[in-house]
Scaffold this motif. Structure first.
Motif, PDB file in Angstrom:
ATOM      1  N   HIS A  34      17.149  -8.583 -20.151  1.00 65.88           N
ATOM      2  CA  HIS A  34      16.204  -7.472 -20.145  1.00 65.88           C
ATOM      3  C   HIS A  34      14.775  -7.955 -20.358  1.00 65.88           C
ATOM      4  CE1 HIS A  34      19.679  -4.549 -21.072  1.00 65.88           C
ATOM      5  NE2 HIS A  34      19.403  -4.545 -19.792  1.00 65.88           N
ATOM      6  N   PHE A  35      14.604  -8.967 -21.185  1.00 69.59           N
ATOM      7  CA  PHE A  35      13.259  -9.530 -21.355  1.00 69.59           C
ATOM      8  C   PHE A  35      12.739 -10.043 -20.014  1.00 69.59           C
ATOM      9  CE2 PHE A  35      10.160 -12.822 -21.948  1.00 69.59           C
ATOM     10  CZ  PHE A  35       9.286 -12.236 -22.844  1.00 69.59           C
ATOM     11  N   GLY A  36      13.588 -10.773 -19.303  1.00 67.86           N
ATOM     12  CA  GLY A  36      13.181 -11.305 -18.011  1.00 67.86           C
ATOM     13  C   GLY A  36      12.807 -10.217 -17.026  1.00 67.86           C
ATOM     14  N   ALA A  37      13.573  -9.139 -17.017  1.00 60.95           N
ATOM     15  CA  ALA A  37      13.272  -8.028 -16.101  1.00 60.95           C
ATOM     16  C   ALA A  37      11.946  -7.372 -16.468  1.00 60.95           C
ATOM     17  CB  ALA A  37      14.401  -7.008 -16.130  1.00 60.95           C
ATOM     18  N   LEU A  38      11.736  -7.107 -17.749  1.00 58.31           N
ATOM     19  CA  LEU A  38      10.488  -6.458 -18.178  1.00 58.31           C
ATOM     20  C   LEU A  38       9.286  -7.376 -18.008  1.00 58.31           C
ATOM     21  CD1 LEU A  38      11.618  -4.482 -21.362  1.00 58.31           C
ATOM     22  CD2 LEU A  38      11.357  -3.634 -19.014  1.00 58.31           C
ATOM     23  N   ALA A  39       9.494  -8.680 -18.163  1.00 58.34           N
ATOM     24  CA  ALA A  39       8.390  -9.628 -18.011  1.00 58.34           C
ATOM     25  C   ALA A  39       7.827  -9.607 -16.592  1.00 58.34           C
ATOM     26  CB  ALA A  39       8.856 -11.035 -18.375  1.00 58.34           C
ATOM     27  N   TYR A  40       8.651  -9.252 -15.613  1.00 60.23           N
ATOM     28  CA  TYR A  40       8.178  -9.186 -14.230  1.00 60.23           C
ATOM     29  C   TYR A  40       7.154  -8.075 -14.009  1.00 60.23           C
ATOM     30  CZ  TYR A  40      10.835 -12.847 -12.009  1.00 60.23           C
ATOM     31  OH  TYR A  40      11.304 -14.069 -11.617  1.00 60.23           O
ATOM     32  N   PHE A  41       6.997  -7.192 -14.980  1.00 63.08           N
ATOM     33  CA  PHE A  41       5.968  -6.172 -14.840  1.00 63.08           C
ATOM     34  C   PHE A  41       4.571  -6.764 -14.958  1.00 63.08           C
ATOM     35  CE2 PHE A  41       9.472  -3.232 -15.478  1.00 63.08           C
ATOM     36  CZ  PHE A  41       9.178  -2.303 -14.494  1.00 63.08           C
ATOM     37  N   VAL A  42       4.419  -7.929 -15.550  1.00 61.58           N
ATOM     38  CA  VAL A  42       3.087  -8.544 -15.621  1.00 61.58           C
ATOM     39  C   VAL A  42       2.575  -8.805 -14.199  1.00 61.58           C
ATOM     40  CG1 VAL A  42       1.710 -10.504 -16.410  1.00 61.58           C
ATOM     41  CG2 VAL A  42       3.396  -9.478 -17.950  1.00 61.58           C
ATOM     42  N   PRO A  43       3.271  -9.574 -13.355  1.00 60.70           N
ATOM     43  CA  PRO A  43       2.731  -9.761 -12.004  1.00 60.70           C
ATOM     44  C   PRO A  43       2.789  -8.501 -11.141  1.00 60.70           C
ATOM     45  CG  PRO A  43       4.842 -10.894 -12.233  1.00 60.70           C
ATOM     46  CD  PRO A  43       4.448 -10.416 -13.602  1.00 60.70           C
ATOM     47  N   HIS A  44       3.838  -7.700 -11.299  1.00 64.16           N
ATOM     48  CA  HIS A  44       3.941  -6.465 -10.520  1.00 64.16           C
ATOM     49  C   HIS A  44       2.741  -5.566 -10.782  1.00 64.16           C
ATOM     50  CE1 HIS A  44       5.253  -2.197 -10.031  1.00 64.16           C
ATOM     51  NE2 HIS A  44       5.760  -2.673  -8.897  1.00 64.16           N
ATOM     52  N   ASP A  45       2.452  -5.341 -12.042  1.00 68.77           N
ATOM     53  CA  ASP A  45       1.375  -4.425 -12.380  1.00 68.77           C
ATOM     54  C   ASP A  45       0.005  -5.032 -12.085  1.00 68.77           C
ATOM     55  OD1 ASP A  45       3.533  -2.902 -13.125  1.00 68.77           O
ATOM     56  OD2 ASP A  45       2.889  -2.615 -15.197  1.00 68.77           O
ATOM     57  N   CYS A  46      -0.142  -6.359 -12.235  1.00 69.19           N
ATOM     58  CA  CYS A  46      -1.405  -7.005 -11.838  1.00 69.19           C
ATOM     59  C   CYS A  46      -1.696  -6.731 -10.364  1.00 69.19           C
ATOM     60  CB  CYS A  46      -1.348  -8.511 -12.087  1.00 69.19           C
ATOM     61  SG  CYS A  46      -1.676  -9.008 -13.785  1.00 69.19           S
ATOM     62  N   TYR A  47      -0.677  -6.826  -9.539  1.00 74.10           N
ATOM     63  CA  TYR A  47      -0.833  -6.561  -8.109  1.00 74.10           C
ATOM     64  C   TYR A  47      -1.347  -5.140  -7.876  1.00 74.10           C
ATOM     65  CZ  TYR A  47       0.447  -5.648  -3.255  1.00 74.10           C
ATOM     66  OH  TYR A  47       0.417  -5.276  -1.935  1.00 74.10           O
ATOM     67  N   HIS A  48      -0.694  -4.170  -8.512  1.00 74.32           N
ATOM     68  CA  HIS A  48      -1.069  -2.775  -8.273  1.00 74.32           C
ATOM     69  C   HIS A  48      -2.417  -2.430  -8.897  1.00 74.32           C
ATOM     70  CE1 HIS A  48       2.359  -1.747  -5.926  1.00 74.32           C
ATOM     71  NE2 HIS A  48       3.170  -2.274  -6.845  1.00 74.32           N
ATOM     72  N   PHE A  49      -2.753  -3.039 -10.015  1.00 71.78           N
ATOM     73  CA  PHE A  49      -4.084  -2.786 -10.570  1.00 71.78           C
ATOM     74  C   PHE A  49      -5.165  -3.432  -9.711  1.00 71.78           C
ATOM     75  CE2 PHE A  49      -1.822  -1.219 -14.268  1.00 71.78           C
ATOM     76  CZ  PHE A  49      -2.589  -0.110 -14.556  1.00 71.78           C
ATOM     77  N   GLY A  50      -4.836  -4.505  -9.020  1.00 69.04           N
ATOM     78  CA  GLY A  50      -5.761  -5.053  -8.026  1.00 69.04           C
ATOM     79  C   GLY A  50      -6.017  -4.050  -6.920  1.00 69.04           C
ATOM     80  N   GLN A  51      -4.949  -3.392  -6.465  1.00 66.07           N
ATOM     81  CA  GLN A  51      -5.106  -2.354  -5.443  1.00 66.07           C
ATOM     82  C   GLN A  51      -5.955  -1.203  -5.979  1.00 66.07           C
ATOM     83  OE1 GLN A  51      -0.841  -1.758  -4.782  1.00 66.07           O
ATOM     84  NE2 GLN A  51      -1.170  -2.337  -2.639  1.00 66.07           N
ATOM     85  N   ILE A  52      -5.678  -0.793  -7.203  1.00 70.80           N
ATOM     86  CA  ILE A  52      -6.435   0.305  -7.820  1.00 70.80           C
ATOM     87  C   ILE A  52      -7.920  -0.040  -7.862  1.00 70.80           C
ATOM     88  CG2 ILE A  52      -6.866   1.422 -10.062  1.00 70.80           C
ATOM     89  CD1 ILE A  52      -3.717   1.404 -10.394  1.00 70.80           C
ATOM     90  N   ASN A  53      -8.229  -1.249  -8.268  1.00 72.91           N
ATOM     91  CA  ASN A  53      -9.639  -1.635  -8.371  1.00 72.91           C
ATOM     92  C   ASN A  53     -10.295  -1.782  -7.008  1.00 72.91           C
ATOM     93  OD1 ASN A  53     -10.184  -1.648 -11.229  1.00 72.91           O
ATOM     94  ND2 ASN A  53      -8.640  -3.236 -11.336  1.00 72.91           N
ATOM     95  N   MET A  54      -9.533  -2.170  -5.994  1.00 71.39           N
ATOM     96  CA  MET A  54     -10.071  -2.218  -4.640  1.00 71.39           C
ATOM     97  C   MET A  54     -10.412  -0.802  -4.172  1.00 71.39           C
ATOM     98  SD  MET A  54     -11.022  -3.805  -1.969  1.00 71.39           S
ATOM     99  CE  MET A  54     -10.315  -5.425  -1.807  1.00 71.39           C
ATOM    100  N   VAL A  55      -9.542   0.149  -4.447  1.00 67.64           N
ATOM    101  CA  VAL A  55      -9.819   1.529  -4.044  1.00 67.64           C
ATOM    102  C   VAL A  55     -11.027   2.072  -4.822  1.00 67.64           C
ATOM    103  CG1 VAL A  55      -8.905   3.891  -3.918  1.00 67.64           C
ATOM    104  CG2 VAL A  55      -7.456   1.955  -3.278  1.00 67.64           C
ATOM    105  N   ARG A  56     -11.144   1.720  -6.094  1.00 64.47           N
ATOM    106  CA  ARG A  56     -12.339   2.120  -6.858  1.00 64.47           C
ATOM    107  C   ARG A  56     -13.600   1.648  -6.131  1.00 64.47           C
ATOM    108  NH1 ARG A  56     -11.996   3.380 -12.618  1.00 64.47           N
ATOM    109  NH2 ARG A  56     -14.144   2.637 -12.700  1.00 64.47           N
TER     110      ARG A  56
END
Length: 155
Positions: free
Chosen positions: A124-146
């Motif tokens: 479960h730690f490994g699965a949750l840890a993947y949110f670091v790169p996943h969410d970095c990707y989507h926050f990059g998209q968010i900031n591009m749209v900003r």
């Protein structure tokens, strides 16, 4: 520093300070529901439009909530839940946008607590840890749209 400690550090820093990019918490600040719901057009010759900031936030929230539920109960999202929650439509209201931001903050805290919990299994730690790169990707998209909305870059 152990791997777990590093992931927890990155998780918390990504939210509050940013990891060589804008802090996630600041990426959703100062946006109206209209701005958050705006969908950028696709490139010429490509049909449809891209996802809005709001849709990206709800996508991140959906997967965070799904994995937190999976850690707690083993329950995976159904096909119906994925069809509705993965890239949802938004209602356009200020209340709906406030609720999306509230859920984002709540899941940020809950995943941070889970990652810091020494009793969390390696799986479960490994699965949750993947949110670091996943969410970095989507926050990059968010900031591009900003930026496409003409907003100043977050420092």
């Amino acid at each position: 520093m152990k791997d777990r400690e590093l992931i927890v550090k990155w998780w918390n820093e990504a939210w509050a300070e940013g990891l060589w990019a804008a802090a996630w918490c600041k990426s959703v600040e100062g946006l109206t529901a209209e701005q958050a719901g705006w969908r950028p057009p696709s490139a010429p010759g490509v049909e449809g439009s891209r996802h809005s900031i709001w849709q990206n936030v709800l996508h991140v929230v959906f997967w965070r909530e799904s994995w937190l539920r999976r850690v707690d109960s083993g329950q995976k999202p159904s096909k119906e839940e994925m069809a509705i929650g993965n890239w949802p439509q938004v209602d356009g209201s200020e209340a709906g946008w406030a609720e999306a931001r509230r859920r984002l903050t709540e899941t940020q805290e809950r995943i941070g607590a889970a990652l810091a919990d020494p009793s969390l299994s390696e799986e479960h730690f490994g699965a949750l840890a993947y949110f670091v790169p996943h969410d970095c990707y989507h926050f990059g998209q968010i900031n591009m749209v900003r930026g496409m909305l003409g907003m100043k870059a977050i420092e």
